[in-house]
Design a protein around this motif. Structure first.
Motif, PDB file in Angstrom:
ATOM      1  N   CYS A  15       0.828  -1.215   0.000  1.00 14.97           N
ATOM      2  CA  CYS A  15       0.000   0.000   0.000  1.00 14.97           C
ATOM      3  C   CYS A  15       0.860   1.261   0.000  1.00 14.97           C
ATOM      4  N   LEU A  16       1.932   1.267   0.790  1.00 11.35           N
ATOM      5  CA  LEU A  16       2.819   2.432   0.834  1.00 11.35           C
ATOM      6  C   LEU A  16       3.483   2.679  -0.519  1.00 11.35           C
ATOM      7  N   VAL A  17       3.913   1.622  -1.167  1.00  7.75           N
ATOM      8  CA  VAL A  17       4.548   1.761  -2.482  1.00  7.75           C
ATOM      9  C   VAL A  17       3.533   2.248  -3.516  1.00  7.75           C
ATOM     10  N   LEU A  18       2.303   1.737  -3.468  1.00  6.56           N
ATOM     11  CA  LEU A  18       1.282   2.186  -4.418  1.00  6.56           C
ATOM     12  C   LEU A  18       0.911   3.648  -4.202  1.00  6.56           C
ATOM     13  N   ILE A  19       0.847   4.089  -2.955  1.00  8.80           N
ATOM     14  CA  ILE A  19       0.591   5.504  -2.673  1.00  8.80           C
ATOM     15  C   ILE A  19       1.716   6.357  -3.243  1.00  8.80           C
ATOM     16  N   SER A  20       2.948   5.929  -3.043  1.00 10.48           N
ATOM     17  CA  SER A  20       4.091   6.681  -3.567  1.00 10.48           C
ATOM     18  C   SER A  20       4.084   6.733  -5.085  1.00 10.48           C
ATOM     19  N   LEU A  21       3.782   5.611  -5.716  1.00  7.94           N
ATOM     20  CA  LEU A  21       3.748   5.593  -7.178  1.00  7.94           C
ATOM     21  C   LEU A  21       2.648   6.498  -7.728  1.00  7.94           C
ATOM     22  N   THR A  22       1.504   6.527  -7.057  1.00  4.55           N
ATOM     23  CA  THR A  22       0.411   7.385  -7.507  1.00  4.55           C
ATOM     24  C   THR A  22       0.797   8.860  -7.416  1.00  4.55           C
ATOM     25  N   LEU A  23       1.360   9.260  -6.273  1.00  9.39           N
ATOM     26  CA  LEU A  23       1.782  10.657  -6.115  1.00  9.39           C
ATOM     27  C   LEU A  23       2.892  11.016  -7.098  1.00  9.39           C
ATOM     28  N   ALA A  24       3.822  10.098  -7.310  1.00 12.73           N
ATOM     29  CA  ALA A  24       4.910  10.361  -8.257  1.00 12.73           C
ATOM     30  C   ALA A  24       4.363  10.494  -9.680  1.00 12.73           C
ATOM     31  N   ALA A  25       3.407   9.656 -10.042  1.00 12.83           N
ATOM     32  CA  ALA A  25       2.817   9.743 -11.390  1.00 12.83           C
ATOM     33  C   ALA A  25       2.082  11.066 -11.575  1.00 12.83           C
ATOM     34  N   LEU A  26       1.357  11.518 -10.556  1.00 15.93           N
ATOM     35  CA  LEU A  26       0.678  12.808 -10.658  1.00 15.93           C
ATOM     36  C   LEU A  26       1.689  13.951 -10.766  1.00 15.93           C
ATOM     37  N   GLY A  27       2.805  13.849 -10.034  1.00 16.14           N
ATOM     38  CA  GLY A  27       3.843  14.880 -10.118  1.00 16.14           C
ATOM     39  C   GLY A  27       4.502  14.928 -11.480  1.00 16.14           C
ATOM     40  N   VAL A  28       4.823  13.769 -12.020  1.00 18.72           N
ATOM     41  CA  VAL A  28       5.448  13.723 -13.345  1.00 18.72           C
ATOM     42  C   VAL A  28       4.473  14.222 -14.409  1.00 18.72           C
ATOM     43  N   LEU A  29       3.212  13.850 -14.286  1.00 18.90           N
ATOM     44  CA  LEU A  29       2.207  14.323 -15.237  1.00 18.90           C
ATOM     45  C   LEU A  29       2.071  15.841 -15.189  1.00 18.90           C
ATOM     46  N   ALA A  30       2.104  16.400 -13.980  1.00 21.55           N
ATOM     47  CA  ALA A  30       2.015  17.860 -13.852  1.00 21.55           C
ATOM     48  C   ALA A  30       3.251  18.536 -14.428  1.00 21.55           C
ATOM     49  N   LEU A  31       4.419  17.931 -14.253  1.00 20.91           N
ATOM     50  CA  LEU A  31       5.646  18.516 -14.808  1.00 20.91           C
ATOM     51  C   LEU A  31       5.658  18.469 -16.331  1.00 20.91           C
ATOM     52  N   LEU A  32       5.221  17.360 -16.897  1.00 21.99           N
ATOM     53  CA  LEU A  32       5.291  17.211 -18.354  1.00 21.99           C
ATOM     54  C   LEU A  32       4.223  18.018 -19.077  1.00 21.99           C
ATOM     55  N   THR A  33       3.006  18.034 -18.559  1.00 21.54           N
ATOM     56  CA  THR A  33       1.925  18.718 -19.260  1.00 21.54           C
ATOM     57  C   THR A  33       1.777  20.180 -18.852  1.00 21.54           C
ATOM     58  N   GLU A  34       2.384  20.553 -17.732  1.00 24.44           N
ATOM     59  CA  GLU A  34       2.277  21.909 -17.172  1.00 24.44           C
ATOM     60  C   GLU A  34       0.823  22.295 -16.910  1.00 24.44           C
ATOM     61  N   VAL A  35       0.006  21.307 -16.545  1.00 16.74           N
ATOM     62  CA  VAL A  35      -1.400  21.540 -16.218  1.00 16.74           C
ATOM     63  C   VAL A  35      -1.766  20.682 -15.013  1.00 16.74           C
ATOM     64  N   VAL A  36      -2.420  21.298 -14.020  1.00 17.07           N
ATOM     65  CA  VAL A  36      -3.024  20.570 -12.909  1.00 17.07           C
ATOM     66  C   VAL A  36      -4.504  20.915 -12.947  1.00 17.07           C
ATOM     67  N   PRO A  37      -5.371  19.917 -13.162  1.00 13.12           N
ATOM     68  CA  PRO A  37      -6.796  20.232 -13.275  1.00 13.12           C
ATOM     69  C   PRO A  37      -7.376  20.732 -11.956  1.00 13.12           C
ATOM     70  N   GLU A  38      -8.563  21.332 -12.045  1.00 14.71           N
ATOM     71  CA  GLU A  38      -9.182  21.805 -10.811  1.00 14.71           C
ATOM     72  C   GLU A  38      -9.502  20.599  -9.936  1.00 14.71           C
ATOM     73  N   ARG A  39      -9.487  20.843  -8.629  1.00 17.08           N
ATOM     74  CA  ARG A  39      -9.691  19.760  -7.688  1.00 17.08           C
ATOM     75  C   ARG A  39     -10.632  20.221  -6.593  1.00 17.08           C
ATOM     76  N   SER A  40     -11.302  19.270  -5.999  1.00 10.70           N
ATOM     77  CA  SER A  40     -12.268  19.569  -4.957  1.00 10.70           C
ATOM     78  C   SER A  40     -11.578  19.583  -3.601  1.00 10.70           C
ATOM     79  N   THR A  41     -11.847  20.611  -2.823  1.00 10.37           N
ATOM     80  CA  THR A  41     -11.353  20.693  -1.452  1.00 10.37           C
ATOM     81  C   THR A  41     -12.546  20.850  -0.531  1.00 10.37           C
TER      82      THR A  41
END
Length: 100
Positions: A15-41
């Motif tokens: 579970c810890l590794v999957l959480i890390s991979l998910t966050l890393a994938a979102l970070g890399v996606l944000a770096l490559l596309t230069e877009v972070v979609p709107e999010r609910s808070t």
């Protein structure tokens, strides 16, 4: 009363590794596309980020992706040292990104 184990079990490690991979994938996606979609808070919808703001969010996501992996280190001393270095790097990046 039995004490909890000092080391996480196999399911917890996965579970810890999957959480890390998910966050890393979102970070890399944000770096490559230069877009972070709107999010609910809990305060409502946060606006989308573009350009350097999205890249900064991607770097922060990459740094935060390594936090769950601290539980997988061999002993507490290594986790404390790595957590301290990671926390300082995160704070340094955030303050230079905001005020720089």
């Amino acid at each position: 009363m039995p004490r909890p184990p000092a080391r996480p079990g196999t399911l917890a490690k996965v579970c810890l590794v999957l959480i890390s991979l998910t966050l890393a994938a979102l970070g890399v996606l944000a770096l490559l596309t230069e877009v972070v979609p709107e999010r609910s808070t809990r305060f409502g919808m946060a606006p989308a980020l573009f350009g350097t703001d999205a890249q900064g969010m991607g770097v922060v996501s990459l740094l935060l992706a390594s936090v769950p992996l601290l539980a997988l280190l061999r002993n507490r001393r290594q986790a404390v040292v790595a957590g301290t270095v990671l926390g300082l790097a995160l704070l340094t990046f955030i303050f230079t990104w905001i005020f720089g």
